[in-house]
Design a protein around this motif. Structure first.
Motif, short mmCIF file in Angstrom:
data_model
loop_
_atom_site.label_atom_id
_atom_site.label_comp_id
_atom_site.label_asym_id
_atom_site.label_seq_id
_atom_site.Cartn_x
_atom_site.Cartn_y
_atom_site.Cartn_z
N GLY A 127 0.78 -1.23 0.00
CA GLY A 127 0.00 0.00 0.00
C GLY A 127 0.81 1.27 0.00
O GLY A 127 0.26 2.36 -0.23
N TRP A 128 2.11 1.19 0.28
CA TRP A 128 2.95 2.39 0.32
C TRP A 128 3.43 2.71 -1.09
O TRP A 128 4.53 2.35 -1.49
CB TRP A 128 4.13 2.19 1.26
N ASN A 129 2.57 3.37 -1.86
CA ASN A 129 2.91 3.74 -3.24
C ASN A 129 2.08 4.96 -3.62
O ASN A 129 1.20 5.39 -2.87
CB ASN A 129 2.65 2.57 -4.20
N THR A 130 2.35 5.50 -4.77
CA THR A 130 1.64 6.70 -5.25
C THR A 130 0.86 6.39 -6.53
O THR A 130 0.65 7.28 -7.35
CB THR A 130 2.64 7.85 -5.50
N TRP A 131 0.45 5.15 -6.68
CA TRP A 131 -0.30 4.77 -7.88
C TRP A 131 -1.64 5.49 -7.94
O TRP A 131 -2.35 5.61 -6.95
CB TRP A 131 -0.52 3.27 -7.90
N LYS A 132 -1.97 5.94 -9.15
CA LYS A 132 -3.27 6.54 -9.44
C LYS A 132 -3.79 5.95 -10.73
O LYS A 132 -3.02 5.47 -11.57
CB LYS A 132 -3.16 8.06 -9.56
#
Length: 345
Positions: A169-174
């Motif tokens: 969950g530690w990501n910047t995906w959009k």
């Protein structure tokens, strides 16, 4: 706030438009890079599998330095088995792949995993050679099998956590994000895993090998003049091994440095998105080829590995060929004798 949202939308539009209307044929380049990677993969798997088989089955290779070599071979083997196939899938622009969140994160995590594991193994190998050259008489007391085993366990657990934490969950995906390391990973994670970890490992490795070569060179004449010939011989043997391992580290830097510095290309506004992507893909293919080179270096420069490869593979192949030829000759002689007896009757 409105300005930030407008800037973010403009950035996403830039990536989408560039990927569609770039000056380069990205589909063609994707097929080329996929073909290059698929060419490397079998050789990477073959060479590193040979290294692991040799270390596992040959009792003479059951040493602590070779355990670190086997660990590095595992990291290289993962490149051929996992990392390259995932990158190939993205190169070919297969349906439902380009914007698949977890497949993208898994691809980036495996790349970090193989690169980070190789870096940490190289650092551990340099520290092992440092102890062997600087403290030849105390080496076996300092680097015991249990300590080496624990070091490898800590290494693999550490790099596993660091590499796959984006999947938690530690990501910047959009939605609609481009599958790029600098676009989908958190800045803190990039700074630590890509910049700090790489630079610190390379710096420590360079310092250790510099110290090894300095001590070996400055004390070579003094050691040869002393009566402790066993110490001199042992130090000279470890020094030769350190030279091979330093070459492995140097090759890693040469093969991976272009890809690690490709992020700088984004600051040049004159370069379009597709040019940057092609440059990064080419540099990544070059990085993957490093996993194919290491077994070649072992077979050429390490006498113990070369002898095992010759005894286990080339000798057996030669024996198979000779035995098959001998059996064919025996069959022909037997048939000729039967034919002769038949004719005599």
């Amino acid at each position: 706030m409105a300005e930030l949202i407008r800037l973010e939308n403009a950035t996403n539009a830039f990536f989408e438009d560039s990927s569609k209307n770039g000056s380069l044929d990205m589909i063609l380049f994707g097929k080329i890079f996929a073909g290059i990677d698929l060419f490397f993969a079998p050789w990477i798997i073959f060479g590193n599998t040979l290294v692991l088989i040799a270390v596992y089955f040959e009792h003479k290779l059951h040493t602590i330095p070779n355990a670190f070599i086997a660990s590095l071979a595992v990291a290289d083997l993962l490149v051929g088995l996992v990392t390259i196939p995932l990158c190939t899938v993205f190169y070919l622009k297969l349906p439902n792949v380009e914007h698949n969140k977890y497949l993208c994160l898994f691809r980036i995590s495996t790349s970090l995993y193989s690169c980070g594991a190789s870096l940490l193994n190289l650092l551990l190998m340099s520290f092992d050679r440092y102890l062997a050259v600087i403290y030849p008489l105390r080496y076996h007391a300092l680097m015991t099998p249990n300590r080496a085993k624990n070091a490898l366990i800590v290494l693999w657990v550490f790099i596993t956590v660091i590499s796959f934490v984006p999947l938690t969950g530690w990501n910047t995906w959009k939605d609609g994000s481009v599958c790029d390391l600098y676009e989908v990973l958190a800045r803190e994670h990039i700074y630590f895993s890509v910049h700090f970890l790489v630079l610190s490992c390379l710096t420590l490795t360079i310092i250790l090998y510099s110290r090894i070569f300095y001590v070996a060179h400055s004390h070579r004449k003094n050691i040869q003049a002393t009566s402790k010939l066993n110490v001199a011989a042992r130090r000279q043997k470890e020094y030769k091994s350190a030279k091979v391992m330093s070459l492995i580290s140097l090759l890693f830097v040469l093969f991976w440095l272009p890809y690690l510095t490709c992020g700088i290309l984004k600051i040049f506004k004159s370069l379009t998105w597709d040019v940057v992507e092609v440059s990064k893909s080419f540099a990544l293919c070059l990085s993957f080829s490093n996993s194919m080179v290491n077994p070649i270096v072992y077979s050429l420069l390490k006498t113990d590995f070369r002898k095992v490869f010759q005894n286990y593979f080339f000798s057996r192949f030669r024996c198979y060929t000779v035995c098959r030829t001998a059996n064919t000759i025996n069959v022909n002689i037997s048939e000729d004798s039967k034919t002769t007896q038949f004719n005599l009757k």
